[in-house]
Design an enzyme around this catalytic site. Structure first.
Site, short mmCIF file in Angstrom:
data_model
loop_
_atom_site.label_atom_id
_atom_site.label_comp_id
_atom_site.label_asym_id
_atom_site.label_seq_id
_atom_site.Cartn_x
_atom_site.Cartn_y
_atom_site.Cartn_z
N ASP A 111 -23.63 1.62 -9.27
CA ASP A 111 -24.76 2.42 -8.34
C ASP A 111 -24.13 3.92 -7.21
O ASP A 111 -23.07 4.19 -7.26
CB ASP A 111 -24.73 1.46 -7.26
N TYR A 113 -25.35 7.08 -4.15
CA TYR A 113 -25.67 7.50 -3.26
C TYR A 113 -26.40 8.90 -2.62
O TYR A 113 -25.85 9.06 -1.81
CB TYR A 113 -23.78 7.10 -2.47
N HIS A 118 -30.14 9.10 3.99
CA HIS A 118 -29.01 7.44 3.73
C HIS A 118 -27.92 7.49 3.76
O HIS A 118 -27.25 6.69 5.33
CB HIS A 118 -29.83 6.60 2.71
N ARG A 127 -19.28 5.75 12.00
CA ARG A 127 -18.29 7.14 12.52
C ARG A 127 -19.05 7.77 13.13
O ARG A 127 -19.06 8.77 12.72
CB ARG A 127 -18.11 7.69 11.34
N GLU A 182 -32.40 -2.99 -0.74
CA GLU A 182 -32.05 -1.57 -0.20
C GLU A 182 -32.80 -1.50 -1.04
O GLU A 182 -32.94 -1.82 -2.19
CB GLU A 182 -30.63 -1.39 -1.11
N GLU A 184 -33.78 0.91 -3.79
CA GLU A 184 -33.42 2.44 -5.14
C GLU A 184 -34.33 1.91 -6.56
O GLU A 184 -35.21 1.55 -6.92
CB GLU A 184 -31.68 1.65 -5.29
N ASP A 216 -30.97 -3.47 -4.49
CA ASP A 216 -29.07 -3.74 -4.19
C ASP A 216 -28.63 -4.28 -3.02
O ASP A 216 -28.45 -3.82 -2.42
CB ASP A 216 -28.73 -2.74 -4.94
N ARG A 220 -23.74 -7.06 4.61
CA ARG A 220 -23.90 -5.91 5.76
C ARG A 220 -22.19 -6.79 6.59
O ARG A 220 -20.90 -6.01 6.61
CB ARG A 220 -24.33 -5.32 6.59
N GLN A 223 -20.00 -6.89 3.56
CA GLN A 223 -19.04 -5.45 3.67
C GLN A 223 -18.39 -4.42 4.25
O GLN A 223 -17.52 -4.26 3.93
CB GLN A 223 -20.43 -4.49 3.16
N TYR A 227 -14.84 -3.77 3.26
CA TYR A 227 -14.85 -2.31 1.56
C TYR A 227 -13.07 -1.40 1.49
O TYR A 227 -13.81 -0.58 0.90
CB TYR A 227 -16.31 -1.96 1.77
N LYS A 236 -22.09 -7.13 -2.51
CA LYS A 236 -23.37 -6.79 -3.44
C LYS A 236 -22.91 -7.38 -4.24
O LYS A 236 -24.54 -7.85 -4.98
CB LYS A 236 -22.94 -5.39 -3.07
N THR A 240 -28.36 -8.39 -8.22
CA THR A 240 -29.28 -7.36 -8.23
C THR A 240 -30.62 -7.47 -8.55
O THR A 240 -30.63 -7.98 -9.95
CB THR A 240 -28.53 -5.55 -8.32
N THR A 327 -29.78 3.76 -2.39
CA THR A 327 -31.23 3.59 -1.08
C THR A 327 -31.50 5.23 -0.95
O THR A 327 -31.45 5.50 -0.55
CB THR A 327 -30.00 2.85 0.24
N GLU A 341 -30.23 0.21 8.45
CA GLU A 341 -30.97 1.69 8.91
C GLU A 341 -32.75 1.38 10.13
O GLU A 341 -32.00 1.71 11.18
CB GLU A 341 -31.48 2.91 7.99
#
Lengths: 406, 406
Positions: A111, A113, A118, A127, A182, A184, A216, A220, A223, A227, A236, A240, A327, A341
């Site tokens: 997968d 990114y 996204h 962050r 997600e 994708e 996917d 959250r 995760q 993670y 995850k 899927t 995503t 999001e």
């Protein structure tokens, strides 16, 4: 307009320009490689010359995937010819009368990114005080390996995962309270490369057989706790979902477009001369309410670059490998490919047509991803079909689980 | 002492208490499931009743893995009986006269991070000003998915990977200058679980078929640039080497020991009543110089907890899934399972017997992992065999690579 004796509903995205591959099981339990024409399925082995039949008479696309691009071209040409020849006309099985299975054995599932919108949105959420994109993001297509064994076909129930989550200073095990989708697009690989010999991005179509939709699913809260430092795992790995139809790359040849400008210019090993952006319109519906419409063409890293990167260290690919875009989000509010999001991590729920609101997915919710390549110059669109999943409550603690057993 | 008509060299770790499974190709190109007795191989299909032969007459262990623990027990008992019965005595093929292949089709490959000494050492190297262990580390076995398609059998050349690395403000593509080894123990899964139904740690032996050695080769410079936020990818995906012999868990039953005390107590879903620590002595040699000797028994998270965690979110496992311990390091300087620890990220090279020094692996270096369970109460040890790999220079840029092509 290509001739076709099979009935085509007006505006169908499953005309003779599409001819996706799937695996269907009929009412008698027979499992066959099929293509879809309009709202019916055609057994591929009935439409190709005898020497090609062994590639398509098993229960999966695996032998066809391994056969490579020359064979893919021949099978596709013979399907087109078969459908154009009036003397072959006969009733076909309605797609509603068959079950559609996972059409190929997934080798490795990677997968990526690769949507800059996204990655920027998630960087801002996680962050807030730093640059949203990490230094590596514009240099290479960031990605990771997902769980191949839990890739399942559209319609497979989505059992809400249970796991460890942080609640203040406590760590508790409970069903995920932040179940997300997600949006994708995935790519199915045929012949691979030799160890130590990367694939050039401009050779992507020698290796990539076709395209599927991918959801996917992501928990959250699981995760977030797990993670670091090794990346997503149980948040995850529970499931899927992929769409049942693999649309051949050949069907999308007219929909390859120049990708967005990349700044800084990527390493030469990731540079392509051919246009590998893919012009697809994507959408997400929750219980029938469309919550997102976006387009795939502006994905920052193309699938050709993803495949080149995946093999750039000398790693090999195999028939059945699946790699997904990550995503897909666009730049505006209506184009976000995940609830994290869309709702800004749950803070601003979306409202569905029935007036209910969602920060995260609830048991019973049905998520439907859809995609099509738009019709060009009067041609019909190319429909990618749907990837559908309905959330099922986490099972009660099993009688064999430790809490009950002791 | 179990009777055995096959010759056993003194101290052999491949006696009738071991009987590991492998796949051998002989001089005539025949590929067979075999076991190893002393320094010879025995075709398993020749030693079991006709009804079991179809499980062991193919080119892989896959059917045997899927058959489950009752069948595993029967096959093993019949092998022991066959070797104990003098009228079966006959010359066996020396192991040196066959090639040993990857013995099973790897489903998903998961790599854990379960040595507290290794995780602490890496935390100190990468985050010198913070707590070396992240908050999740003592709560769950941290892990991630690796690349199943590049798991290869002992002896497969280790082509030095090339990739993007940061040099000051520049990002350049070059062969890795920080190629490392990782000493690990892997577990091969048989029958899996139903979706949504986790495996209890105390049922691990219903699911785990056996044990292999794993070298999870790592390019530290590639890894450092790529790994945030989604974890290791190309820094690891080029190759993972496993030993050719899968030692059945049944052979190690006397070597299951209580694991270290866990503080805080793990979630009930990860608690076991049975002892799932595994008493193995491990070693690493570079070009014949032993650089590490350590033991596996004090791994913080047991393989039973790893498997329980892997399925705790409802994810399924399949026959052929492989999960590895993560780098095994002990508490002292002579017990470190990777060069990044042994050399403190290259700062303090190790010296080999020929007087040369290594911060990282050089082209031509041969790394040999070995392991055995010690002989108990006069019984011979159980040898896990070796996982061997020799580093080969990165290939020159291929003529098809973009730089050369244009």
């Amino acid at each position: 307009m290509t001739a076709c004796w099979a009935p085509l509903p007006p505006g169908s995205g499953f005309g003779p320009g599409n001819l996706p591959y799937g695996v269907a099981v009929d009412a008698d339990g027979r499992t066959q490689v099929v293509t879809r024409v309009g709202d019916a399925v055609l057994t591929v082995a009935d439409a190709v010359e005898p020497s090609l039949r062994s590639l398509v008479d098993g229960p999966t696309l695996d032998p066809l995937l391994a056969a490579g691009p020359d064979t893919w071209r021949r099978v596709r040409e013979q399907l087109v010819d078969h459908l154009a020849e009036p003397r072959h006309e006969r009733p076909l099985t309605p797609v509603a009368d068959v079950g559609l299975l996972l059409p190929f054995t997934v080798g490795d599932y990677v997968d990526f990114y690769s949507s800059i919108h996204h990655a920027t949105n998630l960087g801002r959420l996680f962050r807030p005080d730093a640059e949203p994109l990490l230094p590596n993001w514009r240099r290479l297509p960031v990605g990771y390996h997902g769980r191949a064994g839990t890739v399942a076909v559209s319609g497979t129930p989505v059992v809400r995962p249970t796991g460890l989550v942080a609640e203040g200073d406590e760590v508790v095990r409970r069903p995920s309270g932040q179940l997300d989708l997600e949006l994708e697009v995935g790519f199915v690989v045929g012949p691979g490369n030799e160890p130590g010999h990367p694939i050039d991005p401009d050779e992507a179509d020698d290796h990539v057989f076709g395209v599927v939709l991918v959801n996917d699913w992501s928990a959250r809260d699981l995760q977030a706790f797990e993670y670091q430092p090794l990346g997503p795992f149980l948040g995850k790995s529970f499931l899927t979902t992929v769409s049942p139809w693999v649309v051949p790359l050949a069907a999308l040849a007219d929909h390859l477009v120049p990708p967005p400008r990349q700044e800084p210019a990527p390493d030469p090993s990731l540079r392509a001369e051919r246009p590998w952006g893919l012009d697809l319109e994507l959408e997400v519906a929750i219980n029938g309410t469309i919550v997102t419409r976006t387009c795939f063409a502006d994905l920052y890293w193309t699938f050709a670059q993803q495949l080149a990167h995946l093999t750039s260290n000398g790693a090999t690919t195999r028939p059945g490998d699946l790699f997904a875009s990550g995503t897909v989000s666009g730049p505006t509010e209506g184009e976000l490919g995940s609830l994290i999001e869309l709702t800004q991590r749950g803070a601003h729920p979306v409202t569905l047509a029935d007036g209910t609101r969602r920060s995260w997915l609830l048991d019973g919710d049905t998520v439907t991803l859809g995609a099509r390549a738009p019709g060009l110059r009067g041609a019909p669109p190319i429909d990618l079909g749907q990837a559908v999943g309905t959330i099922v409550a986490a099972p009660p603690r099993s009688p064999r689980a430790p809490g009950a057993r002791r």
